[in-house]
Design a protein around this motif. Structure first.
Motif, PDB file in Angstrom:
ATOM      1  N   TYR A   1      -0.808  26.820 -10.313  1.00 22.98           N
ATOM      2  CA  TYR A   1       0.357  27.436  -9.680  1.00 22.98           C
ATOM      3  C   TYR A   1       1.599  26.735 -10.198  1.00 22.98           C
ATOM      4  O   TYR A   1       1.820  25.555  -9.924  1.00 22.98           O
ATOM      5  CB  TYR A   1       0.296  27.344  -8.148  1.00 22.98           C
ATOM      6  N   PHE A   2       2.396  27.454 -10.977  1.00 23.29           N
ATOM      7  CA  PHE A   2       3.616  26.923 -11.568  1.00 23.29           C
ATOM      8  C   PHE A   2       4.821  27.661 -10.985  1.00 23.29           C
ATOM      9  O   PHE A   2       5.077  28.810 -11.358  1.00 23.29           O
ATOM     10  CB  PHE A   2       3.604  27.082 -13.086  1.00 23.29           C
ATOM     11  N   GLU A   3       5.549  27.014 -10.105  1.00 24.60           N
ATOM     12  CA  GLU A   3       6.724  27.646  -9.498  1.00 24.60           C
ATOM     13  C   GLU A   3       7.762  28.013 -10.547  1.00 24.60           C
ATOM     14  O   GLU A   3       8.464  29.010 -10.416  1.00 24.60           O
ATOM     15  CB  GLU A   3       7.338  26.683  -8.464  1.00 24.60           C
ATOM     16  N   TRP A   4       7.840  27.205 -11.595  1.00 26.96           N
ATOM     17  CA  TRP A   4       8.891  27.378 -12.599  1.00 26.96           C
ATOM     18  C   TRP A   4       8.595  28.492 -13.602  1.00 26.96           C
ATOM     19  O   TRP A   4       9.413  28.769 -14.475  1.00 26.96           O
ATOM     20  CB  TRP A   4       9.090  26.067 -13.372  1.00 26.96           C
ATOM     21  N   ILE A   5       7.450  29.135 -13.518  1.00 27.76           N
ATOM     22  CA  ILE A   5       7.004  30.019 -14.589  1.00 27.76           C
ATOM     23  C   ILE A   5       7.963  31.196 -14.808  1.00 27.76           C
ATOM     24  O   ILE A   5       8.099  31.701 -15.922  1.00 27.76           O
ATOM     25  CB  ILE A   5       5.569  30.520 -14.313  1.00 27.76           C
ATOM     26  N   HIS A   6       8.664  31.638 -13.758  1.00 31.80           N
ATOM     27  CA  HIS A   6       9.606  32.751 -13.890  1.00 31.80           C
ATOM     28  C   HIS A   6      11.056  32.304 -13.777  1.00 31.80           C
ATOM     29  O   HIS A   6      11.948  33.137 -13.664  1.00 31.80           O
ATOM     30  CB  HIS A   6       9.307  33.833 -12.848  1.00 31.80           C
ATOM     31  N   TRP A   7      11.294  30.999 -13.771  1.00 30.59           N
ATOM     32  CA  TRP A   7      12.658  30.518 -13.802  1.00 30.59           C
ATOM     33  C   TRP A   7      13.251  30.767 -15.189  1.00 30.59           C
ATOM     34  O   TRP A   7      12.537  30.658 -16.205  1.00 30.59           O
ATOM     35  CB  TRP A   7      12.713  29.027 -13.487  1.00 30.59           C
ATOM     36  N   PRO A   8      14.515  31.093 -15.285  1.00 28.75           N
ATOM     37  CA  PRO A   8      15.095  31.381 -16.604  1.00 28.75           C
ATOM     38  C   PRO A   8      15.014  30.200 -17.563  1.00 28.75           C
ATOM     39  O   PRO A   8      14.904  30.391 -18.786  1.00 28.75           O
ATOM     40  CB  PRO A   8      16.549  31.743 -16.278  1.00 28.75           C
ATOM     41  N   GLN A   9      15.034  28.974 -17.043  1.00 31.10           N
ATOM     42  CA  GLN A   9      14.969  27.800 -17.916  1.00 31.10           C
ATOM     43  C   GLN A   9      13.653  27.746 -18.690  1.00 31.10           C
ATOM     44  O   GLN A   9      13.601  27.218 -19.808  1.00 31.10           O
ATOM     45  CB  GLN A   9      15.116  26.509 -17.094  1.00 31.10           C
ATOM     46  N   ALA A  10      12.570  28.281 -18.096  1.00 30.36           N
ATOM     47  CA  ALA A  10      11.254  28.204 -18.734  1.00 30.36           C
ATOM     48  C   ALA A  10      11.154  29.102 -19.961  1.00 30.36           C
ATOM     49  O   ALA A  10      10.251  28.922 -20.790  1.00 30.36           O
ATOM     50  CB  ALA A  10      10.163  28.570 -17.732  1.00 30.36           C
ATOM     51  N   SER A  11      12.052  30.075 -20.093  1.00 33.43           N
ATOM     52  CA  SER A  11      12.024  30.984 -21.243  1.00 33.43           C
ATOM     53  C   SER A  11      12.905  30.496 -22.393  1.00 33.43           C
ATOM     54  O   SER A  11      12.943  31.124 -23.452  1.00 33.43           O
ATOM     55  CB  SER A  11      12.483  32.389 -20.814  1.00 33.43           C
TER      56      SER A  11
END
Length: 622
Positions: free
Chosen positions: A351-361
Motif C-alpha cells: 500500500y503506497f499512499e504516494w502512488i497517485h501523488w503528482p510528485q511520484a510521476s
C-alpha cells in the motif's frame, strides 16, 4: 510440573538466572562494550514472558528451556526454542550476543488456554538488575539512541513516567524527558494486534503466528521497524532512530487470560519492544494535501518503501513538519514512521499512499538515480543478518528481490509511480489479480522448474539438480508458456507451502490466505493494463489515531474483545520466495532480471493513454 494456577497470573516477570553476577556494564541500563566470555540472550515465550540470561559454552537448547521452566514455571514439553528460521537443538554456537529467542509450541494450531505462571519456589533468583532499558544488539548505529535512553532514564528517576498511546490497534507508550516532553515511543512486541497482551482487545494469537498481515507474524513487527531505520543509509528518507530494547516498567499491559482481560494490579514487568525517537511535528499527511510536499522528499520515502516492500504506507504514518522560510514561505518536511509491516515473508499487495501523488510521476533526479544505483542488496542482507540475527530468510529475499526490481526499473527510466503500479495488485471481475512484479516472479519460477525438468529428463530421470518440492511443481500448475509469455495467459505457480529449507516457514504460514486454483483463472494478457470495471479499493481505517500523535482517548477500543479471526479480508498468495533452495534462488534471480526489461517495456506501452489504475491495497493504521 504442576500446571495449577496458584493465585493471580503474572505473565511478565523478568528474572536473571545467571550463576554469578552479570558481567555487563550499564549506562543506566545500557551495556558498555567490555570483553566478556558469556553471551546474553533474551528468551520470550509465545505468551509474552521475557527472561534475560547469560549463556556459557556448556549451554544448549535443553538447558535454556530448563532454566526458563525453573525461573518462570512455564511448561516446556513439546515446545521448541527458535531463533528466526532456525529450530535450536544442542548447538548454540551460532547465537550472537543480545539475541532474541522464542519458545513456541511445535504445533501452531492449538488452544491458548495454558497461561504463564508466577515464578515460585527455591529456584526463583533475583530480578534482573541491569536497569529499566537495555538495548539489544547495540552497535555503531545506536549512538543517538544511547543518548536518548539516558534522557529517559533520568526522567524516570525524577518521577516522570511514560504514558500510554490511546490510538492505534497495538500497545504503545510515550517515554518522556524530565520536562514531560515525549522523546520516544515504545511498542512492546507482545502488545501488537492479536498478541497475548494487546491492551485494545485485539487478542487471540500466540507470538510467531500470522498476524495483521498473513506474511508478518505476531511479535515480529518490532525488528522490522529497526530494519527500516538500518536500511535508510545516510538518513536518505529520514526514518527516526530506532532500536530493539528490553524495557521494564509498571505501565505496560498484562492480560490475565487469553480473552484479553486487562490485569489491573500494576507491577514492574519486562518487555521486548521497539524504541523509536519521537519526532515533534505539526500534523500528518492525512491532514494536508500532498501538493506542497517536496518532490525529493516524496521520492526518497518512495524509494525506501519499494526496497522494503512496505505493505502499509498510508498518510497517517507520514508526519509533516512546517519550516518557515524567508519571505513568509513555508516548507514542508515528511518524516516516515511505522514500518512494522514491511519486509513480509512473501509477496502480497503493498500500500503506497504516494502512488497517485503528482510528485511520484516526476522522473528521478540524478542524485536519486545515483543513490539507487549504489544500493547493494547482498550487503544489505548481510548487514541485517548481523544486526538483526532473528530476521527470517524469507524477509531478506523480499528485500533482495525488491532492491533489484527498483534498480532495474530506475535504470530503465520508470518513475516512482510506474514502479509502484507494477508492484500493486488490481481487482478485476471481483477477483484479486497478481501484480506485474508477481507475474514476473511466477514466470521466473516456471522457467527454473522447466530447466530442472529438462535436466531430469536428460539424465533419464535419475536425479534432480535441485531439491524442489513436488507439491509446487505439479504439471497442471504450470501451463505451457514460452519466452513469448507476454502474449500468453495469466497463471500462477502453486503456493501450497514451503519445501522445508526454512523450518518455521511451514508453521501455519497459509493462515488467512486464499489458495489459488489456476484452472479457474480467466485468460488475460500478462502485462497488459486494460480499463477495469472494478470496484474502488477501500482503505481500511481500523483506528482513530496515529502512534506519533499526542491525542485524547479518541480511537481507543474499550470494553470490546476482538477475536483474531476478525481481521482484514483474506489475501491471496500468488508466489512465495522461501520455498527455493539457495541454488534455485540464484537461478531464479538470473531469470527474474532477464524478464524485467520486457515487463518494463510492456508496462510503459500499455499504460500510455490509459486511465489511471485504481489500487486494491488495504491499509491498516497501526
Amino acid at each position: 510440573m504442576s500446571h495449577k494456577l496458584d493465585g493471580l497470573v503474572h505473565t511478565q516477570m523478568a528474572v536473571a538466572v545467571s550463576s554469578g553476577s552479570s558481567n555487563c556494564e550499564c549506562y543506566g541500563n545500557i551495556r558498555g562494550t567490555p570483553a566478556r566470555r558469556r553471551r546474553r540472550v533474551f528468551v520470550q515465550t509465545e505468551t509474552g514472558c521475557v527472561l534475560g540470561m547469560d549463556l556459557d559454552r556448556s549451554d544448549n537448547a535443553h538447558t535454556v528451556k530448563r532454566r526458563l521452566q525453573l525461573a518462570l514455571n512455564v511448561p516446556t514439553d513439546e515446545r521448541s526454542l527458535t531463533f528466526g528460521d532456525v529450530i535450536l537443538k544442542n548447538d548454540l554456537s551460532a547465537i550472537q550476543n543480545d539475541s532474541q529467542l522464542l519458545l513456541t509450541k511445535n504445533v501452531m494450531h492449538r488452544s491458548l488456554s495454558t497461561p504463564c505462571l508466577s515464578p515460585t519456589g527455591r529456584y526463583l533468583q533475583q530480578r534482573d538488575q541491569s536497569g529499566p532499558i537495555e538495548i539489544l544488539g547495540c552497535s555503531s548505529h545506536c549512538a543517538r539512541t544511547k543518548e536518548l535512553v539516558k534522557v529517559i532514564m533520568k526522567a524516570i528517576k525524577n518521577g516522570v513516567d511514560p504514558i500510554p498511546v490511546h490510538g492505534g490497534l497495538g500497545g504503545a507508550y510515550y517515554f518522556r524527558n524530565s520536562r514531560g516532553e515525549s522523546v520516544a515511543i515504545v511498542k512492546p512486541t507482545d502488545e501488537e494486534p492479536f498478541a497475548p497482551n494487546n491492551p485494545k482487545g485485539f487478542v487471540g494469537k500466540a507470538l510467531g503466528q500470522p498476524g495483521l498481515k498473513p506474511s508478518v507474524r505476531v511479535g515480529e513487527t518490532g525488528f522490522r521497524e529497526v530494519a527500516a531505520y538500518l536500511l535508510d543509509y545516510d538518513q536518505f528518507a529520514n526514518v527516526p532512530p530506532t532500536v530493539l530494547v528490553k524495557v521494564t516498567h509498571s505501565i505496560f499491559n498484562v492480560n490475565d487470560d487469553v480473552n484479553g482481560n486487562n490485569f489491573q494490579s500494576r507491577k514492574y514487568v519486562s518487555k521486548i519492544a521497539s524504541l523509536q525517537q519521537f519526532i515533534p511535528h505539526d500534523f500528518d499527511a492525512s491532514d494536508h494535501g500532498p501538493s506542497s510536499f517536496p518532490v525529493a522528499t516524496v521520492h526518497r520515502i518512495g524509494i525506501l518503501d519499494v526496497r522494503i516492500f512496505n505493505t502499509d504506507r498510508h498518510a497517517g504514518n507520514l508526519l509533516v513538519q512546517k519550516h518557515n522560510r524567508v519571505g513568509g514561505l513555508c516548507q514542508m518536511e515528511l518524516i516516515p514512521i511505522d514500518h512494522g509491516l514491511c519486509l513480509p515473508e512473501s509477496l502480497e499487495d503493498p500500500y503506497f499512499e504516494w502512488i497517485h501523488w503528482p510528485q511520484a510521476s516526476i522522473p528521478f533526479s540524478e542524485d536519486e538515480l545515483e543513490y539507487v544505483k549504489n544500493l547493494d542488496p547482498v550487503r544489505d542482507s548481510d548487514m541485517l543478518r548481523k544486526e538483526l540475527p532473528m530476521i527470517r530468510e524469507a524477509c531478506l529475499r523480499v528485500l533482495v528481490l525488491c532492491t533489484i526490481f527498483l534498480k532495474e526499473a530506475a535504470s530503465f527510466g520508470l518513475c516512482l509511480a510506474e514502479i509502484g503500479e507494477m508492484m500493486s495488485r488490481e481487482f478485476s471481475r471481483q477477483e484479486e489479480q497478481p501484480s506485474e512484479l508477481e507475474v514476473v516472479c511466477i514466470e521466473a519460477k516456471r522457467m527454473i522448474a522447466n530447466s530442472d525438468m529438462s535436466v531430469f529428463e536428460a539424465k533419464g530421470g535419475e536425479e534432480y539438480m535441485f531439491d524442489i518440492d513436488s507439491e509446487d511443481l505439479e504439471g497442471d500448475l504450470f501451463p505451457q508458456m514460452s519466452m513469448d509469455f507476454l502474449n500468453k495467459g495469466l497463471f500462477c505457480s502453486g503456493s501450497k507451502g514451503a519445501s522445508g529449507h526454512y523450518p518455521l516457514s511451514k508453521l501455519d504460514e497459509n493462515f488467512g490466505e486464499i489458495e489459488v486454483d489456476v484452472t479457474d483463472w480467466p485468460n488475460q494478457d500478462l502485462f497488459q493494463i486494460s480499463p477495469k470495471s472494478s470496484k474502488s479499493p477501500k482503505k481500511t481505517d481500523l483506528v482513530g489515531g496515529r502512534s506519533h500523535r499526542l491525542q485524547s482517548g479518541t480511537g481507543t477500543v474499550s470494553g470490546i474483545r476482538r477475536s483474531a479471526n476478525e481481521q482484514l479480508p483474506n489475501t491471496t498468495s500468488f508466489v512465495k520466495l522461501a520455498d527455493m533452495s539457495k541454488e534455485e534462488w540464484i537461478l531464479f534471480l538470473e531469470k527474474f532480471k532477464e524478464l524485467l526489461y520486457p515487463a518494463f517495456a510492456n508496462h510503459r506501452s500499455s499504460s500510455t493513454g490509459q486511465i489511471q489504475r485504481q489500487r486494491l491495497g488495504t491499509s491498516c493504521q497501526f
